[in-house]
Scaffold this motif. Structure first.
Motif, mmCIF file in Angstrom:
data_model
loop_
_atom_site.group_PDB
_atom_site.id
_atom_site.type_symbol
_atom_site.label_atom_id
_atom_site.label_comp_id
_atom_site.label_asym_id
_atom_site.label_seq_id
_atom_site.Cartn_x
_atom_site.Cartn_y
_atom_site.Cartn_z
ATOM 1 N N ASP A 86 0.827 -1.201 0.000
ATOM 2 C CA ASP A 86 0.000 0.000 0.000
ATOM 3 C C ASP A 86 0.871 1.266 0.000
ATOM 4 O O ASP A 86 1.787 1.403 0.814
ATOM 5 C CB ASP A 86 -0.922 0.026 1.219
ATOM 6 C CG ASP A 86 -1.903 1.172 1.106
ATOM 7 O OD1 ASP A 86 -2.944 0.979 0.454
ATOM 8 O OD2 ASP A 86 -1.598 2.273 1.604
ATOM 9 N N THR A 89 0.030 3.160 3.687
ATOM 10 C CA THR A 89 0.142 2.512 4.996
ATOM 11 C C THR A 89 1.330 1.567 5.102
ATOM 12 O O THR A 89 1.666 1.143 6.205
ATOM 13 C CB THR A 89 -1.149 1.729 5.322
ATOM 14 O OG1 THR A 89 -1.337 0.732 4.312
ATOM 15 C CG2 THR A 89 -2.351 2.656 5.350
ATOM 16 N N THR A 107 4.523 -0.559 -4.334
ATOM 17 C CA THR A 107 3.076 -0.746 -4.292
ATOM 18 C C THR A 107 2.638 -1.934 -5.135
ATOM 19 O O THR A 107 3.382 -2.421 -5.989
ATOM 20 C CB THR A 107 2.324 0.495 -4.820
ATOM 21 O OG1 THR A 107 2.397 0.499 -6.255
ATOM 22 C CG2 THR A 107 2.897 1.776 -4.257
ATOM 23 N N SER A 112 -4.747 3.143 -2.582
ATOM 24 C CA SER A 112 -4.472 3.338 -1.149
ATOM 25 C C SER A 112 -5.740 3.819 -0.462
ATOM 26 O O SER A 112 -6.696 4.236 -1.120
ATOM 27 C CB SER A 112 -3.364 4.382 -0.980
ATOM 28 O OG SER A 112 -3.881 5.681 -1.187
ATOM 29 N N ARG A 157 -5.572 10.005 -2.508
ATOM 30 C CA ARG A 157 -5.208 8.588 -2.459
ATOM 31 C C ARG A 157 -4.417 8.247 -3.713
ATOM 32 O O ARG A 157 -4.581 8.877 -4.767
ATOM 33 C CB ARG A 157 -6.420 7.675 -2.303
ATOM 34 C CG ARG A 157 -7.296 7.548 -3.528
ATOM 35 C CD ARG A 157 -8.323 6.424 -3.326
ATOM 36 N NE ARG A 157 -9.134 6.253 -4.535
ATOM 37 C CZ ARG A 157 -10.005 5.259 -4.703
ATOM 38 N NH1 ARG A 157 -10.195 4.366 -3.749
ATOM 39 N NH2 ARG A 157 -10.698 5.169 -5.822
#
Ligand SMILES: [Fe+2]
Length: 403
Positions: A86, A89, A107, A112, A157
């Protein structure tokens, strides 16, 4: 951000009634830096931007920092660092101090969570990959070589189109072009290595309708960096228009025009951004010094006021064969230690006309400490590489330095 941008539906006069086709008022929000005394934008929301219905703890990944003690130059191999997938996070902390934190994450392709950093601006270097960053201001496309600048407290995001290697430089301040590149009114000057045409902000609004939307907020307490999960009554991407000088944007290193000289140019000519107590520079493929007796590699230098972090992101690493430094490497050259090329690299560089390597550098004016991610991928032989032997007496690889 120096210059004005307007996207979507904004009223002709600020702070006046602005209504949707059914006659309902939009909710005006001023997002501004330094109180009301610096850059700002006005955003027009369908919903109330402060309407939250829940607040819970978001447990951040390990933020532990270990001092660089005893003092050593360090080599960290980020390509050996395993991370979750992610973009927000699963960032692992590589280096940090009270001004800036440098992380790394590889990623997947899932979006996300919604996220905002309330501590400072984020400058995320995209080492590999492409996709979009959805923000309350609109959508940014990103690709390899981009710096994605996300101002403090911008809800956004990451939506990778492909697995992406991200190098987040998280400031505790704002990140902007160096002041010396700017006119007194904020325009990028002729001697700057890039200009406004190279900065890419959102071009249209991005609206999503839903309710009870979670947003992860990174913020600070006396205990340090912490996280909170806020739940908003309506989707934060409800801005029908905005204007101002504060917004996210991207800048690609291909659009940086390196400044070269007859003799060796110091790192500040390679600067791209500055934050409080740190700078970001990039060393890019370029013609090198053209004095007949020039020495293209740098002289030894002791940056008495700073720690220097080089992240090697592209180029031909033949010249470093056996050095240990390669794509994905970080070198940390701390204040209190003089660094430069391995002696044989000086002779080897004479007559060279072009450097192929690309590196992103962060120089901090306070000492950096090691994050758990940095410690996990340290090459322990690096500190002895100039001498060719360390406390164990064994041979260590040679170093060829671009910075
Ligand atoms: Fe250096």
């Amino acid at each position: 951000m120096a210059y004005y941008r307007a996207v979507g539906d904004v009223p002709p006069k600020r702070h006046t009634q602005h209504r949707d086709p059914e006659g309902r008022l939009y909710y005006e929000e001023l997002m501004g830096e330094e109180g009301f005394s610096s850059d700002s934008s006005l955003l027009y929301h369908r919903g109330v931007p402060s309407a939250i219905v829940a607040s819970e703890v978001w447990e951040l990944p390990d933020q532990t920092r270990t001092p660089n003690h005893p003092l050593k130059p360090r080599h960290l191999r980020l390509h050996d660092l395993s991370t979750g997938t992610d973009a927000v996070t699963d960032r692992r902390l590589v280096l940090g101090n009270n001004d800036v934190r440098i992380g790394y994450v590889v990623t997947g392709t899932d979006p996300s969570p919604y996220y905002r950093n309330a501590i400072g601006d984020e400058c995320v270097y995209v080492e590999v990959g492409s996709g979009t960053v959805e923000t309350v201001f609109g959508v940014l496309a990103y690709r390899a070589g981009d710096y994605v600048i996300v101002p403090r407290a911008t809800t956004h995001r990451w939506v990778p189109a492909e697995p992406s290697r991200l190098y987040p430089i998280e400031a505790n301040s704002h990140v902007a072009p160096p002041k010396r590149y700017l006119s007194r009114y904020g325009q990028l000057l002729e001697h700057a290595p890039y200009c406004e045409r190279d900065l890419h902000g959102p071009t249209e609004t991005f609206l999503v309708e839903s309710s009870d939307v979670e947003v992860l907020v990174k913020h600070r307490t006396s205990a340090g960096v912490v996280g909170t999960r806020l739940t908003y009554a309506t989707h934060p991407f409800d801005v029908v228009g905005w204007d101002g000088c504060l917004y996210p944007y991207t800048f690609n290193i291909e659009d940086y025009m390196p400044i070269t000289g007859k003799i060796h140019q110091p790192p500040p000519v390679h600067q791209v951004f500055e934050g409080h107590n740190f700078v970001v520079c990039n060393f890019l493929p370029r013609k090198v010094d053209y004095h007949p007796l020039s020495v293209p590699v740098p002289y030894y230098h002791s940056n008495v006021d700073s720690d220097e972090v080089m992240f090697y992101v592209g180029g031909d690493y033949e010249a470093r064969k056996g050095s240990g430094i390669g794509l994905g490497s970080i070198s940390l050259h701390p204040g209190g230690h003089a660094h430069g090329p391995q002696p044989s690299a000086i002779e080897a560089s004479l007559g060279v006309e072009y450097f192929e390597e690309s590196a992103v550098m962060v120089d901090t004016f306070a000492p950096l400490e090691l994050g758990e991610g940095g410690i996990a991928v340290e090459d322990p032989a690096y500190a002895w590489s100039w001498a060719g032997r360390g406390p164990d007496g064994g041979e260590s690889p040679a170093v060829f330095s671009n910075s």
